[in-house]
Design a protein around this motif. Sequence first.
Motif, PDB file in Angstrom:
ATOM      1  N   ARG A 127       0.985  -1.169  -0.124  1.00 26.55           N
ATOM      2  CA  ARG A 127      -0.146  -0.114   0.086  1.00 26.55           C
ATOM      3  C   ARG A 127       1.036   1.347  -0.092  1.00 26.55           C
ATOM      4  O   ARG A 127       0.572   2.419  -0.629  1.00 26.55           O
ATOM      5  CB  ARG A 127      -1.080  -0.075   1.102  1.00 26.55           C
ATOM      6  CG  ARG A 127      -2.160  -1.156   1.160  1.00 26.55           C
ATOM      7  CD  ARG A 127      -3.012  -1.042   2.181  1.00 26.55           C
ATOM      8  NE  ARG A 127      -4.161   0.076   2.091  1.00 26.55           N
ATOM      9  CZ  ARG A 127      -4.853   0.184   1.267  1.00 26.55           C
ATOM     10  NH1 ARG A 127      -5.083  -0.800   0.368  1.00 26.55           N
ATOM     11  NH2 ARG A 127      -5.607   1.000   1.353  1.00 26.55           N
ATOM     12  N   LYS A 128       1.944   1.313   0.713  1.00 28.37           N
ATOM     13  CA  LYS A 128       2.731   2.404   0.638  1.00 28.37           C
ATOM     14  C   LYS A 128       3.459   2.379  -0.487  1.00 28.37           C
ATOM     15  O   LYS A 128       3.623   3.567  -0.901  1.00 28.37           O
ATOM     16  CB  LYS A 128       3.898   2.283   1.875  1.00 28.37           C
ATOM     17  CG  LYS A 128       4.714   3.407   2.305  1.00 28.37           C
ATOM     18  CD  LYS A 128       5.629   3.114   3.651  1.00 28.37           C
ATOM     19  CE  LYS A 128       6.443   4.184   3.679  1.00 28.37           C
ATOM     20  NZ  LYS A 128       7.010   4.139   4.936  1.00 28.37           N
ATOM     21  N   ALA A 129       3.985   1.464  -1.058  1.00 34.72           N
ATOM     22  CA  ALA A 129       4.780   1.673  -2.377  1.00 34.72           C
ATOM     23  C   ALA A 129       4.027   2.026  -3.403  1.00 34.72           C
ATOM     24  O   ALA A 129       4.445   2.818  -4.415  1.00 34.72           O
ATOM     25  CB  ALA A 129       5.151   0.051  -2.779  1.00 34.72           C
ATOM     26  N   VAL A 130       2.624   1.761  -3.618  1.00 36.51           N
ATOM     27  CA  VAL A 130       1.894   2.215  -4.499  1.00 36.51           C
ATOM     28  C   VAL A 130       0.823   3.527  -4.053  1.00 36.51           C
ATOM     29  O   VAL A 130       0.143   4.016  -4.971  1.00 36.51           O
ATOM     30  CB  VAL A 130       0.922   1.186  -5.135  1.00 36.51           C
ATOM     31  CG1 VAL A 130       1.877   0.173  -5.921  1.00 36.51           C
ATOM     32  CG2 VAL A 130       0.029   0.545  -4.224  1.00 36.51           C
ATOM     33  N   GLY A 131       1.085   3.991  -2.989  1.00 31.62           N
ATOM     34  CA  GLY A 131       0.435   5.173  -2.571  1.00 31.62           C
ATOM     35  C   GLY A 131      -1.109   4.809  -2.086  1.00 31.62           C
ATOM     36  O   GLY A 131      -1.642   5.796  -2.214  1.00 31.62           O
ATOM     37  N   LEU A 132      -1.254   3.817  -1.871  1.00 31.72           N
ATOM     38  CA  LEU A 132      -2.769   3.484  -1.259  1.00 31.72           C
ATOM     39  C   LEU A 132      -2.999   3.988  -0.064  1.00 31.72           C
ATOM     40  O   LEU A 132      -4.230   4.059   0.328  1.00 31.72           O
ATOM     41  CB  LEU A 132      -3.108   2.008  -1.509  1.00 31.72           C
ATOM     42  CG  LEU A 132      -3.131   1.341  -3.074  1.00 31.72           C
ATOM     43  CD1 LEU A 132      -3.267   0.024  -2.943  1.00 31.72           C
ATOM     44  CD2 LEU A 132      -4.058   2.170  -3.815  1.00 31.72           C
ATOM     45  N   GLU A 133      -2.056   4.178   0.832  1.00 28.73           N
ATOM     46  CA  GLU A 133      -2.251   4.606   2.283  1.00 28.73           C
ATOM     47  C   GLU A 133      -2.821   5.719   2.227  1.00 28.73           C
ATOM     48  O   GLU A 133      -3.650   6.030   3.220  1.00 28.73           O
ATOM     49  CB  GLU A 133      -1.054   4.517   2.948  1.00 28.73           C
ATOM     50  CG  GLU A 133       0.021   5.583   2.791  1.00 28.73           C
ATOM     51  CD  GLU A 133       0.725   5.686   1.324  1.00 28.73           C
ATOM     52  OE1 GLU A 133       0.698   4.581   0.690  1.00 28.73           O
ATOM     53  OE2 GLU A 133       1.590   6.572   1.140  1.00 28.73           O
ATOM     54  N   ASP A 134      -2.913   6.823   1.265  1.00 25.05           N
ATOM     55  CA  ASP A 134      -3.174   7.988   1.287  1.00 25.05           C
ATOM     56  C   ASP A 134      -4.799   7.948   1.259  1.00 25.05           C
ATOM     57  O   ASP A 134      -5.727   8.743   1.625  1.00 25.05           O
ATOM     58  CB  ASP A 134      -2.619   8.946   0.078  1.00 25.05           C
ATOM     59  CG  ASP A 134      -1.373   9.293   0.361  1.00 25.05           C
ATOM     60  OD1 ASP A 134      -0.488   9.500  -0.702  1.00 25.05           O
ATOM     61  OD2 ASP A 134      -0.804   9.207   1.464  1.00 25.05           O
ATOM     62  N   ARG A 135      -5.303   6.999   0.195  1.00 24.41           N
ATOM     63  CA  ARG A 135      -6.505   6.889   0.202  1.00 24.41           C
ATOM     64  C   ARG A 135      -7.281   5.945   1.359  1.00 24.41           C
ATOM     65  O   ARG A 135      -8.623   6.062   1.386  1.00 24.41           O
ATOM     66  CB  ARG A 135      -7.013   6.137  -1.161  1.00 24.41           C
ATOM     67  CG  ARG A 135      -6.240   6.774  -2.539  1.00 24.41           C
ATOM     68  CD  ARG A 135      -6.922   6.576  -3.731  1.00 24.41           C
ATOM     69  NE  ARG A 135      -6.822   5.182  -3.586  1.00 24.41           N
ATOM     70  CZ  ARG A 135      -5.984   4.805  -4.661  1.00 24.41           C
ATOM     71  NH1 ARG A 135      -5.269   5.272  -5.465  1.00 24.41           N
ATOM     72  NH2 ARG A 135      -5.676   3.326  -4.907  1.00 24.41           N
ATOM     73  N   GLU A 136      -6.602   5.207   2.127  1.00 24.45           N
ATOM     74  CA  GLU A 136      -7.286   4.296   3.086  1.00 24.45           C
ATOM     75  C   GLU A 136      -8.040   5.249   4.149  1.00 24.45           C
ATOM     76  O   GLU A 136      -8.945   4.858   4.548  1.00 24.45           O
ATOM     77  CB  GLU A 136      -6.109   3.533   3.536  1.00 24.45           C
ATOM     78  CG  GLU A 136      -6.655   2.511   4.607  1.00 24.45           C
ATOM     79  CD  GLU A 136      -5.576   1.756   5.149  1.00 24.45           C
ATOM     80  OE1 GLU A 136      -5.805   0.261   5.342  1.00 24.45           O
ATOM     81  OE2 GLU A 136      -4.325   2.244   5.356  1.00 24.45           O
TER      82      GLU A 136
END
Length: 140
Positions: A127-136
């Motif tokens: 999630r961190k590598a693809v930037g998904l943490e921002d949307r979580e």
Amino acid sequence: MTATEVRKHDGEMPSDVTGKLSIFDRFASAVNEFVSRPWFFMFCVLLVVLWAPSFVVLPSIDTWQLIINTATTIVTFLLVALLQNTQKRADDASQKKLNAIAEGLSDLMEKLAADHPELRDDRMELRKAVGLEDREGAED
């Protein structure tokens, strides 16, 4: 996170994308199809071959150079703008697909983490590598 939750905070999934394009986008796509063919390149080569001996017909060498320089500059300028449009749309579509794949893989890893706790760290790294943490955080 379910597919509905992804849609809610991410806008749209790749399967939600419709074929509705603006007039400019349709025009840019048509130009892209037209100029990406081998015969178009051969047509360009033919134009240069025909232009090269035309210096004998034109009154000065300056006129001869001005014609080809002006024509190629105008065509290049317009084609770059049009092709950039199609490239950006292709990049955006690929990014949406990759985000959907990463979301699905993240969801799968979360479900499997009950039996394999080490997947929680891998999931967070993904999630961190693809930037998904921002949307979580948008789910709350």
